[in-house]
Design an enzyme around this catalytic site. Structure first.
Site, mmCIF file in Angstrom:
data_model
loop_
_atom_site.group_PDB
_atom_site.id
_atom_site.type_symbol
_atom_site.label_atom_id
_atom_site.label_comp_id
_atom_site.label_asym_id
_atom_site.label_seq_id
_atom_site.Cartn_x
_atom_site.Cartn_y
_atom_site.Cartn_z
ATOM 1 N N GLY A 87 0.839 -1.196 0.000
ATOM 2 C CA GLY A 87 0.000 0.000 0.000
ATOM 3 C C GLY A 87 0.870 1.241 0.000
ATOM 4 N N GLY A 89 0.652 5.483 0.902
ATOM 5 C CA GLY A 89 -0.118 6.625 1.405
ATOM 6 C C GLY A 89 0.558 7.916 0.986
ATOM 7 N N GLY A 90 0.091 9.029 1.555
ATOM 8 C CA GLY A 90 0.632 10.329 1.187
ATOM 9 C C GLY A 90 2.080 10.499 1.606
ATOM 10 C CG PHE A 91 2.993 11.843 4.751
ATOM 11 C CD1 PHE A 91 3.698 13.027 4.683
ATOM 12 C CD2 PHE A 91 1.627 11.895 4.925
ATOM 13 C CE1 PHE A 91 3.049 14.243 4.791
ATOM 14 C CE2 PHE A 91 0.971 13.105 5.046
ATOM 15 C CZ PHE A 91 1.685 14.285 4.969
ATOM 16 N N GLY A 92 4.385 7.807 2.487
ATOM 17 C CA GLY A 92 5.281 6.660 2.464
ATOM 18 C C GLY A 92 4.630 5.445 1.843
ATOM 19 C CB VAL A 94 3.146 -0.506 3.679
ATOM 20 C CG1 VAL A 94 3.329 -1.703 4.601
ATOM 21 C CG2 VAL A 94 2.797 0.730 4.500
ATOM 22 C CE LYS A 109 3.126 3.880 7.735
ATOM 23 N NZ LYS A 109 1.936 4.096 8.543
ATOM 24 C CG ASP A 211 -6.416 8.077 9.803
ATOM 25 O OD1 ASP A 211 -7.541 8.479 9.413
ATOM 26 O OD2 ASP A 211 -5.463 7.872 9.019
#
Ligand code: ADP
Ligand code: MG
Length: 336
Positions: A87, A89-92, A94, A109, A211
């Site tokens: 996956g 996301g906006g900042f990294g 995985v 991650k 979250d």
């Protein structure tokens, strides 16, 4: 002045899954430390080291003399082999991975240091990056089986690398719902019971996740056990109001939009309500949370039981004081 660090839907990229049989938990692994018999050999994908930074440095290392501390650090990172992307996301990102010593499935991650400069003090470990610090708090024994464990972490120049447990086979709950359709009530109940146990564990460790959403819940496709993950938007839990938001706006409560402040427990319960509605109805409960009032109406599919509707309505009360506590949710007749 209120501040907000928003998180939207991330782009998803899924590569081929590992072919090996899942290792259910550490107890079932070979006590001798070797690869358990039922693990297939590592795929060529896993021949990659944990990071390219690391392999570049390794090459340089072979031709240059270095201090005595570096090889020790590098050999720790070499314990993990990197596999396919799970996956982003906006900042990294995985990735799936394997701990080389015993074949334990892990997730790797990468978190950009641009994401946060916050560090938190953890007893006996000094000041750690926010996500690492919060995960260290929730991962210390006695652990909760419904909270994903942090196994190890590294501090690179531009990013942190978190080594996480990876139940296999598993999917995040959003992908699971996309593939299988929305959950039926018995399965949603099973998910919710575990989520409440995970959140009570976080509460005891004074950690606010902030979250809660299907993307941040892993579900075992075999047993339907779940694990709460991604503490990147979290914070230490406090009794007073928060005036800063981090998380996903679609799961944030109306008081944030109206007053730019919220308390930990009602925020968590609102996001449980949105998550429950989302996994049962395959859509969001309101067009826009900003305009939610006590008169806002919630529409449910006909198939949902009265108890289930009542619990969702309670969690999605417009006034924070009207929402249930985690204990109230656990005792709700829907679970009887
Ligand atoms: P971000 O902070 O970018 O949202 P997450 O930690 O939520 O990152 O991970 C992004 C996605 O990667 C998750 O939604 C899930 O699909 C997958 N993922 C994350 N951690 C794991 C894990 N330990 N095992 C399996 N999949 C994972
Ligand atoms: Mg996430």
């Amino acid at each position: 002045m209120a501040q907000m660090a928003e998180r939207g839907s991330r782009s998803r990229s899924r590569s081929a899954a590992f072919t090996q049989t899942a290792v259910q938990d550490t107890e079932t692994r070979d006590a001798s430390g070797g690869l358990p018999g039922y693990l297939a050999p590592l795929s060529s994908l896993l021949a990659d080291s944990v990071s390219t930074d690391q392999s570049n440095r390794k090459r340089k290392q072979q031709t240059a003399s270095t201090s005595s501390r570096r090889p020790a650090k590098r050999s720790r990172r070499d314990q993990y082999a990197k596999g396919p992307l799970l996956g982003r996301g906006g900042f990294g990102s995985v990735f799936a991975g394997i701990r080389r010593s015993d074949g334990l499935p892990v997730a790797i991650k990468y978190v950009s240091k641009e994401r946060t400069h916050t560090r938190l003090k953890v007893d006996g470990q000094g000041r750690l990056p926010l996500e690492v610090a919060l995960m260290t708090r929730v991962s210390s024994p006695p652990v909760c089986p419904s909270v994903l464990q942090l196994l190890d972490w590294f501090d690179h120049r531009r990013r942190y690398v978190l080594i996480l447990e990876r139940p296999a086979p598993c999917q995040d709950l959003q992908s699971f719902c996309e593939e299988n359709g929305c959950l039926d009530e018995p399965l949603a109940k099973k998910v919710l019971v575990q989520l409440i146990a995970a959140l009570k564990h976080c509460q005891r460790r004074r950690v606010l996740h902030r979250d809660i959403k299907p993307e941040n819940l892993l579900i075992s496709t075999d047993s339907h056990d779940i694990k709460l993950l991604d503490f990147g938007c979290g914070d230490l839990m406090k009794d007073s109001a928060y005036r800063y938001f981090a998380g996903t706006p679609a799961f944030a409560p109306p008081e944030w939009f109206r007053h730019h402040r919220y308390h930990a427990s009602p925020l968590t319960v609102w996001s449980i309500g949105v998550t429950l509605y989302n996994i049962l109805c395959d859509c969001f409960p309101f067009r826009g949370t900003r305009t939610v009032t006590s008169k806002s109406r919630l529409h449910f599919p006909r198939k949902l039981s009265t108890e289930c509707r009542q619990l969702i309505r309670w969690c999605l009360s417009a006034a924070p004081a009207d929402r249930p506590s985690l204990d109230d949710i656990e005792r709700h007749p829907w679970f009887q």
